[in-house]
Design an enzyme around this catalytic site. Structure first.
Site, PDB file in Angstrom:
ATOM      1  N   CYS A 114     -46.645   1.808 -15.454  1.00  0.00           N
ATOM      2  CA  CYS A 114     -45.869   2.180 -16.648  1.00  0.00           C
ATOM      3  C   CYS A 114     -45.996   3.663 -17.003  1.00  0.00           C
ATOM      4  CB  CYS A 114     -46.268   1.310 -17.832  1.00  0.00           C
ATOM      5  SG  CYS A 114     -45.938  -0.429 -17.545  1.00  0.00           S
ATOM      6  N   HIS A 250     -43.430   5.247 -24.072  1.00  0.00           N
ATOM      7  CA  HIS A 250     -43.255   4.092 -23.192  1.00  0.00           C
ATOM      8  C   HIS A 250     -43.062   2.869 -24.084  1.00  0.00           C
ATOM      9  CE1 HIS A 250     -43.727   0.978 -20.349  1.00  0.00           C
ATOM     10  NE2 HIS A 250     -44.942   0.633 -20.729  1.00  0.00           N
ATOM     11  N   ASN A 280     -40.006  -4.050 -21.754  1.00  0.00           N
ATOM     12  CA  ASN A 280     -40.846  -3.066 -21.053  1.00  0.00           C
ATOM     13  C   ASN A 280     -40.309  -2.881 -19.628  1.00  0.00           C
ATOM     14  OD1 ASN A 280     -42.840  -1.689 -19.674  1.00  0.00           O
ATOM     15  ND2 ASN A 280     -44.538  -2.869 -20.521  1.00  0.00           N
TER      16      ASN A 280
END
Ligand code: UT7
Length: 323
Positions: A114, A250, A280
């Site tokens: 990520c 993020h 996500n």
């Protein structure tokens, strides 16, 4: 001659198929209420069968090139952040390079899950600042839906697929003015590698594997490390965090975005949140959110933007950029 990397184009791409919480709650023991209350996620996009990470990356890159008014022939570096490559090798960046018709320089993948886009941006920025490339495509692209255990409600509701890209150009101080990447900060703490991982891979299991996460432990690290990275990126550029116009985090969980904003005294209005609509998307989430903020007119040329992320590794980082 000192060079600075300037963002001169941004683009993104999402697969057509949308998977809502309601639909998910018919497949797995969960509910729209739980997912929204614990994460803020309402829906995510899922790649079609045969739609690859590189396909999403190519679409995002084409849009970034168009927004930069830049031809593929002008690109001499491609850094693709992904933890879901098309194949174990070669790098998915190689397929992206060929599809775009880029013929100069290197193309490679960066793997920091990520945090991948921040790592890729920091990597490309170093190449450009040293004059080893002149114009880079930095891409975050993922098909995390392929890695999910659809029987594990604690992870399968969180992730989605997508891609975002920027064109980064090395410019002299005179050309760049105040614009450009002002600082980057990246970190890894490998001792925490087993909090978020995929239980497969070519060397260990000769299989692809599924995503595993100790969600609440990752959550506890997230607010602390992300806040620290944001302050460090600002300190390295001699900027006070109150001067930042837009925060582009993020998009793992709205509660993390809110927690970081609270801890650092940031006005929530300045935090770009796409978590409700995208979920996500791992390395794609930061450039996707940046593209949304630019397209809807919030983030404008000259604005100070602070991007941040945390992911498997654990990895984390931040990048401060004047658009
Ligand atoms: O992007 C990379 C970095 N990743 C992250 O930043 C993710 C960080 N972690 C998180 O966002 C949160 O920890 C989660 C959203 C993953 C989980 O939220 P939580 O508030 O930490 O919940 P939890 O894992 O502590 O679970 C609480 C309860 C459990 O039930 P019991 O044991 O209290 O009875 C879970 O079984 O919620 C249950 N649960 C669910 N219930 C309904 C877990 N997932 C679900 C679900 N639907 N989808």
């Amino acid at each position: 001659m000192e060079l600075r990397s300037v963002i001169c184009g941004v683009g993104s791409h999402l697969p057509e198929r949308v998977l809502t919480n309601a639909e998910l709650s018919r497949k797995v023991d969960t509910s729209d209420e739980w997912i929204v209350a614990r994460t803020g996620i309402r829906q995510r996009h899922i790649a079609a069968d045969g739609e690859l990470t590189s396909d999403l990356a190519i679409q995002a890159a084409v849009k970034a090139l168009a927004s930069a008014k830049c031809a593929a022939a002008d690109i001499d570096l491609i850094v693709l952040a992904t933890a879901t490559p098309d194949l174990t090798f070669p790098a998915s960046a190689a397929r992206v390079q060929a599809a775009l018709g880029v013929t100069k320089g290197a193309a490679f993948d960066v793997q920091a899950v990520c945090s991948g886009f921040i790592f890729a941006l920091a990597t490309a920025d170093n190449f450009l600042a040293r004059g080893q490339a002149t114009r880079a495509l930095v891409i975050g692209a993922e098909t995390f839906s392929r890695l999910l255990d659809w029987g594990d409600r604690s992870t399968c509701v969180l992730f989605g697929d997508g891609a975002g890209a920027i064109v980064l150009e090395g410019q002299t101080q005179a050309e760049a003015g105040a614009r450009g990447v002002l600082s980057t900060f990246i970190r890894t703490d490998g001792k925490l590698h087993d909090l978020l991982y995929v239980d497969g891979g070519p060397s260990q299991t000769q299989s692809v594997g599924k995503l595993r996460m100790v969600g609440n432990a990752v959550f506890r690290h997230a607010v602390e490390h992300i806040s620290g990275a944001m302050l460090e990126a600002c300190a390295r550029a001699g900027i006070d965090i109150s001067e930042v116009d837009w925060f582009v985090p993020h998009q793992a969980n709205q509660r993390i975005l809110d927690g970081v904003a609270r801890k650092l005294g940031i006005d929530p209005e300045k935090v770009i949140s796409t978590v409700a609509l995208h979920g996500n998307t791992s390395a794609a989430s930061v450039p996707l959110a940046l593209d949304v903020a630019i397209r809807d007119g919030r983030a404008k040329q000259g604005d100070l933007v602070l991007m941040e992320a945390l992911g498997g590794g654990l990895t984390w980082g931040a990048a401060l950029v004047r658009l």
